[in-house]
Motif scaffolding. Sequence first.
Motif, PDB file in Angstrom:
ATOM      1  N   GLY A 132     -48.023  77.183  26.425  1.00 36.60           N
ATOM      2  CA  GLY A 132     -48.222  78.612  26.566  1.00 36.60           C
ATOM      3  C   GLY A 132     -47.695  79.196  27.858  1.00 36.60           C
ATOM      4  O   GLY A 132     -47.673  80.417  28.031  1.00 36.60           O
ATOM      5  N   ASP A 133     -47.279  78.335  28.785  1.00 32.73           N
ATOM      6  CA  ASP A 133     -46.801  78.834  30.077  1.00 32.73           C
ATOM      7  C   ASP A 133     -45.456  79.536  29.925  1.00 32.73           C
ATOM      8  O   ASP A 133     -44.635  79.150  29.098  1.00 32.73           O
ATOM      9  CB  ASP A 133     -46.646  77.673  31.067  1.00 32.73           C
ATOM     10  CG  ASP A 133     -47.967  77.014  31.406  1.00 32.73           C
ATOM     11  OD1 ASP A 133     -49.006  77.641  31.107  1.00 32.73           O
ATOM     12  OD2 ASP A 133     -47.957  75.898  31.945  1.00 32.73           O
ATOM     13  N   PRO A 134     -45.193  80.576  30.730  1.00 30.91           N
ATOM     14  CA  PRO A 134     -43.890  81.245  30.680  1.00 30.91           C
ATOM     15  C   PRO A 134     -42.794  80.325  31.195  1.00 30.91           C
ATOM     16  O   PRO A 134     -43.010  79.514  32.094  1.00 30.91           O
ATOM     17  CB  PRO A 134     -44.081  82.451  31.612  1.00 30.91           C
ATOM     18  CG  PRO A 134     -45.184  82.046  32.532  1.00 30.91           C
ATOM     19  CD  PRO A 134     -46.102  81.180  31.720  1.00 30.91           C
TER      20      PRO A 134
ATOM     21  N   ASP B  92     -46.516  84.061  19.632  1.00 29.41           N
ATOM     22  CA  ASP B  92     -46.310  84.407  21.034  1.00 29.41           C
ATOM     23  C   ASP B  92     -44.830  84.500  21.386  1.00 29.41           C
ATOM     24  O   ASP B  92     -44.450  85.133  22.371  1.00 29.41           O
ATOM     25  CB  ASP B  92     -46.994  83.373  21.933  1.00 29.41           C
ATOM     26  CG  ASP B  92     -46.572  81.951  21.617  1.00 29.41           C
ATOM     27  OD1 ASP B  92     -46.345  81.642  20.425  1.00 29.41           O
ATOM     28  OD2 ASP B  92     -46.486  81.134  22.558  1.00 29.41           O
ATOM     29  N   ILE B  93     -43.979  83.884  20.552  1.00 29.21           N
ATOM     30  CA  ILE B  93     -42.537  83.884  20.809  1.00 29.21           C
ATOM     31  C   ILE B  93     -41.774  84.702  19.776  1.00 29.21           C
ATOM     32  O   ILE B  93     -40.846  85.451  20.121  1.00 29.21           O
ATOM     33  CB  ILE B  93     -42.009  82.436  20.818  1.00 29.21           C
ATOM     34  CG1 ILE B  93     -42.680  81.640  21.935  1.00 29.21           C
ATOM     35  CG2 ILE B  93     -40.479  82.398  20.994  1.00 29.21           C
ATOM     36  CD1 ILE B  93     -42.378  80.159  21.903  1.00 29.21           C
ATOM     37  N   LEU B  94     -42.182  84.583  18.496  1.00 28.82           N
ATOM     38  CA  LEU B  94     -41.409  85.190  17.410  1.00 28.82           C
ATOM     39  C   LEU B  94     -41.907  86.564  16.980  1.00 28.82           C
ATOM     40  O   LEU B  94     -41.198  87.265  16.257  1.00 28.82           O
ATOM     41  CB  LEU B  94     -41.417  84.249  16.192  1.00 28.82           C
ATOM     42  CG  LEU B  94     -40.907  82.828  16.437  1.00 28.82           C
ATOM     43  CD1 LEU B  94     -40.975  82.017  15.156  1.00 28.82           C
ATOM     44  CD2 LEU B  94     -39.485  82.852  16.992  1.00 28.82           C
TER      45      LEU B  94
ATOM     46  N   PHE C 209     -37.068  87.767  10.692  1.00 24.97           N
ATOM     47  CA  PHE C 209     -35.862  88.204  11.410  1.00 24.97           C
ATOM     48  C   PHE C 209     -35.279  87.055  12.230  1.00 24.97           C
ATOM     49  O   PHE C 209     -34.069  86.826  12.240  1.00 24.97           O
ATOM     50  CB  PHE C 209     -36.205  89.392  12.315  1.00 24.97           C
ATOM     51  CG  PHE C 209     -35.096  89.777  13.254  1.00 24.97           C
ATOM     52  CD1 PHE C 209     -33.999  90.507  12.810  1.00 24.97           C
ATOM     53  CD2 PHE C 209     -35.147  89.402  14.599  1.00 24.97           C
ATOM     54  CE1 PHE C 209     -32.978  90.864  13.681  1.00 24.97           C
ATOM     55  CE2 PHE C 209     -34.134  89.750  15.469  1.00 24.97           C
ATOM     56  CZ  PHE C 209     -33.039  90.479  15.015  1.00 24.97           C
ATOM     57  N   HIS C 210     -36.149  86.332  12.935  1.00 22.19           N
ATOM     58  CA  HIS C 210     -35.681  85.203  13.730  1.00 22.19           C
ATOM     59  C   HIS C 210     -35.146  84.080  12.842  1.00 22.19           C
ATOM     60  O   HIS C 210     -34.109  83.475  13.143  1.00 22.19           O
ATOM     61  CB  HIS C 210     -36.812  84.674  14.608  1.00 22.19           C
ATOM     62  CG  HIS C 210     -37.032  85.480  15.847  1.00 22.19           C
ATOM     63  ND1 HIS C 210     -36.322  85.278  16.999  1.00 22.19           N
ATOM     64  CD2 HIS C 210     -37.892  86.502  16.105  1.00 22.19           C
ATOM     65  CE1 HIS C 210     -36.724  86.120  17.925  1.00 22.19           C
ATOM     66  NE2 HIS C 210     -37.683  86.886  17.413  1.00 22.19           N
ATOM     67  N   LYS C 211     -35.848  83.786  11.743  1.00 19.90           N
ATOM     68  CA  LYS C 211     -35.411  82.714  10.847  1.00 19.90           C
ATOM     69  C   LYS C 211     -34.066  83.034  10.218  1.00 19.90           C
ATOM     70  O   LYS C 211     -33.189  82.163  10.104  1.00 19.90           O
ATOM     71  CB  LYS C 211     -36.453  82.473   9.746  1.00 19.90           C
ATOM     72  CG  LYS C 211     -37.870  82.242  10.241  1.00 19.90           C
ATOM     73  CD  LYS C 211     -38.039  80.966  11.023  1.00 19.90           C
ATOM     74  CE  LYS C 211     -39.490  80.744  11.416  1.00 19.90           C
ATOM     75  NZ  LYS C 211     -39.699  79.519  12.205  1.00 19.90           N
ATOM     76  N   ALA C 212     -33.893  84.289   9.796  1.00 20.16           N
ATOM     77  CA  ALA C 212     -32.630  84.697   9.161  1.00 20.16           C
ATOM     78  C   ALA C 212     -31.469  84.695  10.147  1.00 20.16           C
ATOM     79  O   ALA C 212     -30.313  84.835   9.739  1.00 20.16           O
ATOM     80  CB  ALA C 212     -32.790  86.086   8.542  1.00 20.16           C
TER      81      ALA C 212
END
Length: 625
Positions: free
Chosen positions: A100-102, A264-266, A275-278
Amino acid sequence: MLVYVKGFLKCGAPGVPFFYDKRKSLVTKTTCSFYILPSGPGDRVCFCNNLRYSSKSIEVMEKAFIDMGSKEDKADSPALSSYDDAMEALSTLISRRNRGDPSPTKGSRDKLEQVGTYLKILELEDKIKELKVIHVAGTKGKGSTCVFCEAILRNCGLKTGMFTSPHLIDVRERFRIEGLDISEEKFLQYFWECWKLLKEKAVDGLTMPPLFQFLTVLAFKIFVCEKVDVAVIEVGLGGKLDSTNVIQNPVVCGIASLGMDHMDILGNTLADIAFHKAGIFKPQIPAFTVPQLSEAMKVLQETANNLEVPLEVVAPLDLKRLDGVTLGLSGDHQLVNAGLAVSLSRCWLQRTGNWENILPNGSKETEIPVAFFRGLATARLHGRAQVVHDVVLDPQTSSGSMETPCGDLIFYLDGAHSPESMEACGRWFSTAVKGKKSLSTAVNGYRRHGDIGRDLNRVSKQILLFNCMEVRDPQVLLPKLVTTCASSGTHFSRALFVPSMSTYNKVISGKSAIPLDTRRKDLTWQFRLQRIWERSIQGTDAAVDHTLKPDGITALPPHDFLCGDAPHCGGPAGTPVNSSAVMPSLPLTINWLRDCVRRNPSLKLEVLVTGSLHLVGDVLRLLKR
């Protein structure tokens, strides 16, 4: 004692297993043996030493357990130091202590541009364009889809390479050549070639790549040098910005089932995730997906239309089309992944000019070739719907004979960690423990002579062994598992919450010594999981028992904790508070479970290990000791 012997069909596909009697050759000091059918000729049956719990302190117990494994491994592996050096080097590439860290590199050079630069340094920029790639993204099922694709094409006579993540025990699991983990010798060769070149070229503005970027370029290095016919590449996370998306001209792309994970990312909506998967779609390159929720399907269709991608939605594989063949990966949800894999493999063969070599003259285009059936039946993926029968022996018998009455300890391992996969896991576990015919029981475990009769007199109890990462939501995962199992008539007698052994910021090998658990390990998260569990079972906040020994360590429950006749978890109201326990460490938990069945010959423990692939990998490491 029954010992497994492996057979092989053409193209390295596993053949029919058989067993031979090796009762007299057992090492006399062995107190516990573990059997798992190998996934390749390099694997072997492993015998595990087991330390019986006594009045010794937890610290002494764990140290003895760890020292034992360390000495055995070092004796068996002359190249261990070199391999450990590679693992230490890889660990320096982990930029975050916890998931979870940036990221400290966030906002710097574009990730894909950076990966491209690394490929150029390794002189792979043009060579990877020659790889004939199947690129697969998805929330759940993408790894299984890749494994099915690899097995199918290998059984078609092709030299296959496959890159997947994460690994469970050893980093080499991520790189398969012709269905087997890359050898240690070849891994070290390619690893140090890449490492030294990148280290030499590292200048201001271009540092060494983060771990996954390095593993990605290493995969391309391996596949190029090994001259594979097909490279099956699983996306690490998302798709559009994933390191694997440097592939510009794949043969075909696939999108497995989509769901809510890595928000937290997508992003926090299914549309954001889709959208990210495509993002792996490439102009005019064919793509396949499985039935999706409308919110996700709309995004996939729009992206495909914009790029002129012919996108086809594939139905789950019909059991009738399998003609009696059982999938190598268990669970009804694998029919979805198998259907996607069949379409991806067929498209790859057609676009590369290999289809006519596979399909006999006169066959219909819609028929599934025999080689596909072999691939579907022999696909293997550890830690997903895997059954391991742990054979516990009486430590008092000097011969190591299995004739001494002893209970059964069976582990059901599945790395489910999202709501959707947890539901699939619950359905699979319920089906498996009810004794329905399942390939996982036939392939990953075995039944000793005489077990069927003994089983009739044994009391079966379903136990949950659980942990999940703190970025997950256990308030969703645990109730989903309970309700799914309960709807099929399966109820957990007890739940055990354990801390993992592996750490996010260190890469270890399968031959590394088991890391020494911190004597006063922080179990705050495990106690929180226990409270959530009790609340989901009883409907109210329950007081949990933080039982501590004088030295401040959480105590193990008494052995009769699993043997009592308390109401089942997930059963009628009024289930007692002590339906769960927080365990001090995973090694002690495994030994404690073994002791429970050793003390009670009429007991059959069916332990579901889930919530985290890290936990599943840790359990497999311990069992393989």
